[in-house]
Design a protein around this motif. Structure first.
Motif, PDB file in Angstrom:
ATOM      1  N   PRO A   1       9.165 -14.677 -12.180  1.00  0.00           N
ATOM      2  CA  PRO A   1      10.461 -14.126 -11.795  1.00  0.00           C
ATOM      3  C   PRO A   1      10.335 -12.691 -11.325  1.00  0.00           C
ATOM      4  CG  PRO A   1      10.228 -14.113 -14.183  1.00  0.00           C
ATOM      5  CD  PRO A   1       9.026 -14.839 -13.639  1.00  0.00           C
ATOM      6  N   ASP A   2      11.417 -12.221 -10.674  1.00  0.00           N
ATOM      7  CA  ASP A   2      11.477 -10.827 -10.291  1.00  0.00           C
ATOM      8  C   ASP A   2      11.341  -9.965 -11.544  1.00  0.00           C
ATOM      9  OD1 ASP A   2      11.877  -8.576  -8.790  1.00  0.00           O
ATOM     10  OD2 ASP A   2      14.067  -8.759  -8.754  1.00  0.00           O
TER      11      ASP A   2
ATOM     12  N   LEU B   1       4.871  -8.688  -3.125  1.00  0.00           N
ATOM     13  CA  LEU B   1       4.571  -9.871  -3.912  1.00  0.00           C
ATOM     14  C   LEU B   1       3.886  -9.447  -5.206  1.00  0.00           C
ATOM     15  CD1 LEU B   1       3.187 -12.363  -1.229  1.00  0.00           C
ATOM     16  CD2 LEU B   1       5.410 -12.443  -2.354  1.00  0.00           C
ATOM     17  N   LEU B   2       4.016 -10.282  -6.227  1.00  0.00           N
ATOM     18  CA  LEU B   2       3.391 -10.024  -7.519  1.00  0.00           C
ATOM     19  C   LEU B   2       2.503 -11.216  -7.864  1.00  0.00           C
ATOM     20  CD1 LEU B   2       6.559  -8.765  -9.433  1.00  0.00           C
ATOM     21  CD2 LEU B   2       4.813  -7.372  -8.310  1.00  0.00           C
TER      22      LEU B   2
ATOM     23  N   VAL C   1       0.143  -6.609  -1.152  1.00  0.00           N
ATOM     24  CA  VAL C   1       0.739  -6.420   0.170  1.00  0.00           C
ATOM     25  C   VAL C   1       0.214  -7.538   1.058  1.00  0.00           C
ATOM     26  CG1 VAL C   1       0.960  -4.902   2.163  1.00  0.00           C
ATOM     27  CG2 VAL C   1       0.877  -3.930  -0.147  1.00  0.00           C
ATOM     28  N   LEU C   2       1.100  -8.438   1.444  1.00  0.00           N
ATOM     29  CA  LEU C   2       0.672  -9.570   2.254  1.00  0.00           C
ATOM     30  C   LEU C   2       0.408  -9.098   3.689  1.00  0.00           C
ATOM     31  CD1 LEU C   2       0.361 -12.620   1.545  1.00  0.00           C
ATOM     32  CD2 LEU C   2       2.461 -12.986   2.849  1.00  0.00           C
TER      33      LEU C   2
ATOM     34  N   VAL D   1      -5.843   0.624  -0.448  1.00  0.00           N
ATOM     35  CA  VAL D   1      -5.056   1.756  -0.939  1.00  0.00           C
ATOM     36  C   VAL D   1      -3.814   1.191  -1.618  1.00  0.00           C
ATOM     37  CG1 VAL D   1      -3.830   3.869  -0.332  1.00  0.00           C
ATOM     38  CG2 VAL D   1      -5.942   3.269   0.871  1.00  0.00           C
ATOM     39  N   PRO D   2      -3.838   0.988  -2.930  1.00  0.00           N
ATOM     40  CA  PRO D   2      -2.727   0.305  -3.620  1.00  0.00           C
ATOM     41  C   PRO D   2      -1.421   1.080  -3.594  1.00  0.00           C
ATOM     42  CG  PRO D   2      -4.350   1.131  -5.204  1.00  0.00           C
ATOM     43  CD  PRO D   2      -4.960   1.282  -3.850  1.00  0.00           C
ATOM     44  N   ASP D   3      -1.467   2.375  -3.290  1.00  0.00           N
ATOM     45  CA  ASP D   3      -0.230   3.161  -3.231  1.00  0.00           C
ATOM     46  C   ASP D   3       0.774   2.564  -2.256  1.00  0.00           C
ATOM     47  OD1 ASP D   3      -2.666   4.738  -3.809  1.00  0.00           O
ATOM     48  OD2 ASP D   3      -1.245   6.340  -4.264  1.00  0.00           O
ATOM     49  N   LEU D   4       0.306   1.883  -1.229  1.00  0.00           N
ATOM     50  CA  LEU D   4       1.208   1.345  -0.206  1.00  0.00           C
ATOM     51  C   LEU D   4       1.936   0.097  -0.665  1.00  0.00           C
ATOM     52  CD1 LEU D   4      -0.632   3.317   1.420  1.00  0.00           C
ATOM     53  CD2 LEU D   4      -0.340   1.788   3.354  1.00  0.00           C
ATOM     54  N   ALA D   5       1.598  -0.426  -1.835  1.00  0.00           N
ATOM     55  CA  ALA D   5       2.255  -1.633  -2.332  1.00  0.00           C
ATOM     56  C   ALA D   5       3.585  -1.349  -2.995  1.00  0.00           C
ATOM     57  CB  ALA D   5       1.337  -2.357  -3.313  1.00  0.00           C
TER      58      ALA D   5
END
Length: 911
Positions: free
Chosen positions: A30-31, A62-63, A70-71, A319-323
């Protein structure tokens, strides 16, 4: 419509989740209402690992198992790359160039030749494709329709559907019955590859975009329930049925960065691989090529659109910051021609600036009130991403940059690596905030640096001499930082790769497919076009490198890399074989009055199952009602009462690319062209025929001979080349025939393709005489064929065939794509030529079309690169000009040393 960051905030989270993800399920997480998922490392490379996974989303991304993803999708059509070896090649290239997901439409018509019959073998093996995608480390977004769009005949709906009486894309029970059966068959395969169950990498399932009517919404709800009942528990999304195509690198970058700025959690993918419209697949039918606007062309070569896909794909991956980005304070550029989206990560403080230039000239401007303290240049009609505050290991932060960051790798053999890229010749300025003065060394002459009051300023002209390297030791971290600077072309030779032993970064080759660490040696596989150097950064203790199985001597460079001594050799030159030894044979005996059509289907129905109205008095002549769904269709009508006949008017539905050719008692009447909707072609009888039928009237009187017997019969023969079906089941083929000067009775018969070939599928065959007789197949007995020294076929209405054979003898270890070139010396030569390679219909040349396609890809697998191949041309001429190409030759569209071994695709009739 896919929710974005901006639309999401206006809606309740659970409501949007229900609309987009299709409600809860065992695998869909879930969200994150109970707490925000923090910024952190992305999920590991996906694979069929046998472990259950949770997939969901929030308003940022997405999680996947509690990690942000980031797709970065690209669309690929397996049915336009006809061969498993091509699938593997394409998927591995996508992963290497930064994609993390592939969107796959699955066309119903390709897999279903008749109601209740499904074929998932050979080049239609969906299970094999999904396994190959998992092996390449790509998530899959599956799109089985039932209507997929994708510029295929009928939008993917099978031609036989209209003949069942079903009303496509409605809640008509007959349509739902067939659509449910199709989805159940696809879902049975998809269920074996769901990422939620650890069986594969199918991450999302895209539904047909619903319409606005109540019935369309009811259909969408029905399909959603059907898919869930079939056991599909990954999130369900909906969206456009067409991949995005872009005009070049600038537009590709603008759209990709717009997705990022707008917070598109499930962005529409660009068309990654184009391929070809083999057989009667495409809509519209011409041209054969399907690579306009694609990132890779039909020969699997990169186009300019690859540069932004590669750079930005690796950026969002590393670069996970962009997620997790939120809109930040509004920023106005110093020049109003530049629009700015300002975003920030609330966890890390990283700021992102997306600059867009809508003008027709490059603009250099400033960004007042931001950390970016130097002028920035954005090319005409282009965009650029800048970052500030990004952590680069320890306490070092990126104060700002005027070049685009491409990736950051932590702890590669005890050092951190950051890569920046941009347009050739631009000056890249990268400024680091550091708590203490670092030891800075420029490892290439182009770089310059200065330190002042806690800031290290590095300036480099991009691409001046390949890769520029700057070493930063200390300054807030125990690990050295290596700054690498390159232009757009150089960035395409930069390859990050994750392994269980740690990350690698490889620079130099045209493609890196894989890295396999084994002790102190890294085994690299990939492709080289021109001779190139090879530089490898990897885990500690790395001392050796092999390239495509060959050990290479190396030395340790100043930048801490292993550098191969000398150059990797480029691909050897490939010379295409000359084409000669042509043989010719004429076809269309169906036009003659004495042709035996006794085994043809009687076209005598009075009502049609489809939605197209039947003319008053009938009969039904629509091709689909008689099982003739694809390719050329022959009609023959025995006419009685022909006295006084002067003309024939044919009403037909063929679409804009269609043709109609007609004969009366073997004499050509001429040709008509299709259009939108119903079209009429009026054909006047030539003088000798008019005289004949006039004489019959004078001699026999009212169409009767002596003793009241009817005048002799005449035979009207019509060849129809229909264009693609639309998605509504509209009829294709003849509609009716009217006659001038007489009112003959007509007894109609119809004949299409000989049948669906189990190897090539339903969309490959048509109803030409030569096709029904196997004149396009390998192993044909060519006795009775005439040797000719030219591919000209003369001025003759109808069908003429040409055949030859060739053997490429491609060197081992070389992946080359061959093309077939049809040359002509006049733009208005009224003929078409179908191209058959080893029995496969792989293209159609239209000599009189503006901008006609002259070069056709010969797909590897169907093409045997080290064996003898059979080439056949079916020339269909209107008879108003000379026909047949002036010359036919082979060309090499691209080659590389390395590549995926070619697996032969089965060919019917092969000796």
């Amino acid at each position: 419509m896919e929710p974005t960051r901006r639309t999401f905030s206006a809606l309740a989270g659970t409501t949007v989740l229900g609309l987009v993800l299709g409600g809860g399920s065992s695998g869909a997480a879930p969200d994150s209402a109970g707490g925000t998922v923090p910024t952190g490392p992305p999920p590991p490379r996906p694979r069929a690992d046998g472990v259950r996974h949770q997939v969901g989303r929030d308003r940022y991304s997405l999680l996947v198992d509690g990690r942000r993803l980031v797709l970065w999708p690209g669309e690929l059509h397996p049915f336009r790359l006809p061969g498993p070896a091509l699938w593997r090649d394409a998927l591995e290239k996508m992963r290497a160039h930064g994609y993390n997901a592939v969107e796959v439409p699955v066309p119903w018509n390709v897999h279903s030749p008749a109601p209740g019959r499904y074929d998932f073998t050979g080049v239609r093996d969906l299970d094999l494709f999904l396994r190959t995608a998992a092996g390449a480390g790509l998530y899959v977004v599956l799109r089985p329709g039932p209507y997929i769009g994708a510029d295929v005949d009928g939008g993917g709906l099978p031609g036989w559907l209209a003949a069942t009486g079903a009303r496509p894309r409605t809640t008509d029970p007959e349509y739902l019955r067939h659509a449910d059966a199709w989805l159940a068959r696809v879902d049975a395969t998809a269920r074996r590859h769901l990422y939620t169950r650890g069986k594969g990498t199918v991450l999302l399932y895209r539904l047909e975009e619903p319409g606005d009517s109540a019935d369309a919404r009811a259909l969408a709800a029905h399909v959603r329930r059907r898919v869930r009942a079939d056991g599909i528990d990954v999130p369900l999304v909906s969206g456009p049925a067409r991949a995005r195509r872009t005009s070049g690198a600038a537009e590709e970058r603008r759209l990709r960065l717009a997705d990022l700025a707008d917070g598109a959690v499930v962005p529409a993918g660009s068309l990654a691989f184009g391929g070809i419209n083999a057989g009667w697949l495409g809509a519209p039918a011409l041209p054969t090529r399907y690579d306009e606007g694609a990132v890779f062309d039909g020969a699997r070569k990169p186009t300019p659109r690859l540069e932004p896909v590669h750079q930005l794909g690796h950026l969002v991956r590393h670069v996970p910051d962009l997620a997790r980005l939120e809109p930040a304070a509004r920023v106005r550029a110093g020049d109003d021609r530049i629009a700015v989206d300002h975003l920030a990560n609330p966890d890390t403080g990283t700021q992102v600036f997306v600059l867009r230039n809508d003008s027709d000239e490059a603009v250099t401007t400033t960004l007042p009130g931001t950390p970016v303290a130097a002028p920035v240049t954005v090319a005409a009609r282009d965009a650029k991403l800048l970052a500030a505050g990004l952590r680069l290991g320890g306490d070092r932060r990126l104060a700002y940059c005027t070049a685009q960051p491409m990736l950051f790798l932590s702890d590669v053999g005890g050092r951190d690596i950051a890569v920046f890229a941009g347009r050739h010749g631009e000056i890249a300025q990268v400024v680091l905030d550091v708590p203490s003065e670092p030891e800075t060394t420029r490892l290439d002459a182009e770089a310059a640096w200065a330190y002042d009051h806690g800031r290290l300023n590095v300036s480099v002209p991009l691409g001046a001499d390949g890769l520029a390297r700057v070493s930063v030791v200390g300054g807030g971290s125990d690990r050295p930082l290596l700054l690498l600077f390159t232009d757009d072309a150089g960035a395409l030779r930069m390859w990050p790769y994750e392994t269980e032993a740690g990350p690698f970064l490889v620079y130099g080759p045209a493609l890196l497919r894989g890295v396999e660490p084994a002790g102190a040696t890294a085994h690299l596989t990939g492709e080289v076009r021109a001779a190139t150097g090879l530089e490898v950064w990897g885990p500690r203790g790395l001392t050796g490198v092999t390239w495509n199985g060959t050990a290479r001597r190396t030395r340790t460079g100043r930048a801490g890399s292993l550098t191969v001594e000398g150059l990797l050799p480029g691909a050897p030159p490939v010379e295409p074989p000359a084409l000669g030894g042509w043989r010719r044979r004429t076809g269309n005996p169906e036009a003659g009055p004495d042709f035996d059509d006794g085994d043809w289907t009687r076209a005598d129905r009075t009502a049609s199952a489809g939605p197209t109205p039947v003319p008053p008095g009938g009969p039904v002549l629509f091709a689909d009602d008689y099982g003739c769904h694809y390719g050329d269709v022959w009609y023959r009508a025995r006419l009685t009462g022909t006295a006084g006949l002067t003309s024939v008017t044919l009403a037909h539905r063929t679409g804009p690319d269609g043709l109609v050719l007609a004969w009366l008692d073997g004499e050509p009447l001429g040709c008509g062209h299709g259009g939108d909707g119903e079209t009429e072609t009026r054909l006047r009888l030539p003088g000798k025929l008019r005289e004949r039928f006039a004489d019959e009237g004078e001699d026999e009187g009212e169409g009767e001979g002596e003793n009241g017997a009817e005048a002799p019969e005449a035979v009207l023969a019509v060849l129809v080349r229909p264009g693609p079906h639309d998605g509504a089941g509209t009829a294709r083929g003849l509609v009716s025939a009217r006659f001038g000067g007489a009112a003959p009775r007509a007894a109609w018969r119809i004949r299409g393709a000989a049948g669906t070939d189990a190897v090539r599928g339903p969309l490959n065959d048509g109803g030409l005489y030569g096709e029904r007789r196997g004149w396009h197949l390998p192993g044909l007995d060519e006795r009775g064929w005439t040797p000719v020294g030219s591919t000209r076929t003369g001025r003759r209405q109808g069908e003429t065939w040409l055949r030859t054979a060739f053997r490429p003898d491609l060197p081992a270890g070389v992946d080359a794509t061959f093309g077939l070139v049809l040359e002509d010396d006049a733009p208005d030569r009224a003929y078409r030529a179908q191209i058959f390679l080893n029995g496969w219909n792989i293209g159609q040349y239209a000599g009189d079309r503006t901008g006609a396609q002259h070069t056709f890809v010969l797909p590897n697998g169907i093409l045997r690169p080290r064996e003898t191949n059979t080439l056949a041309l079916a020339v269909l001429a209107e008879g108003t000009t000379g026909a047949g190409p002036r010359a036919v030759r082979l060309t090499v569209l691209g080659s590389a040393a390395g590549g995926v071994p070619v697996e032969p695709v089965a060919s019917p009739g092969r000796a």
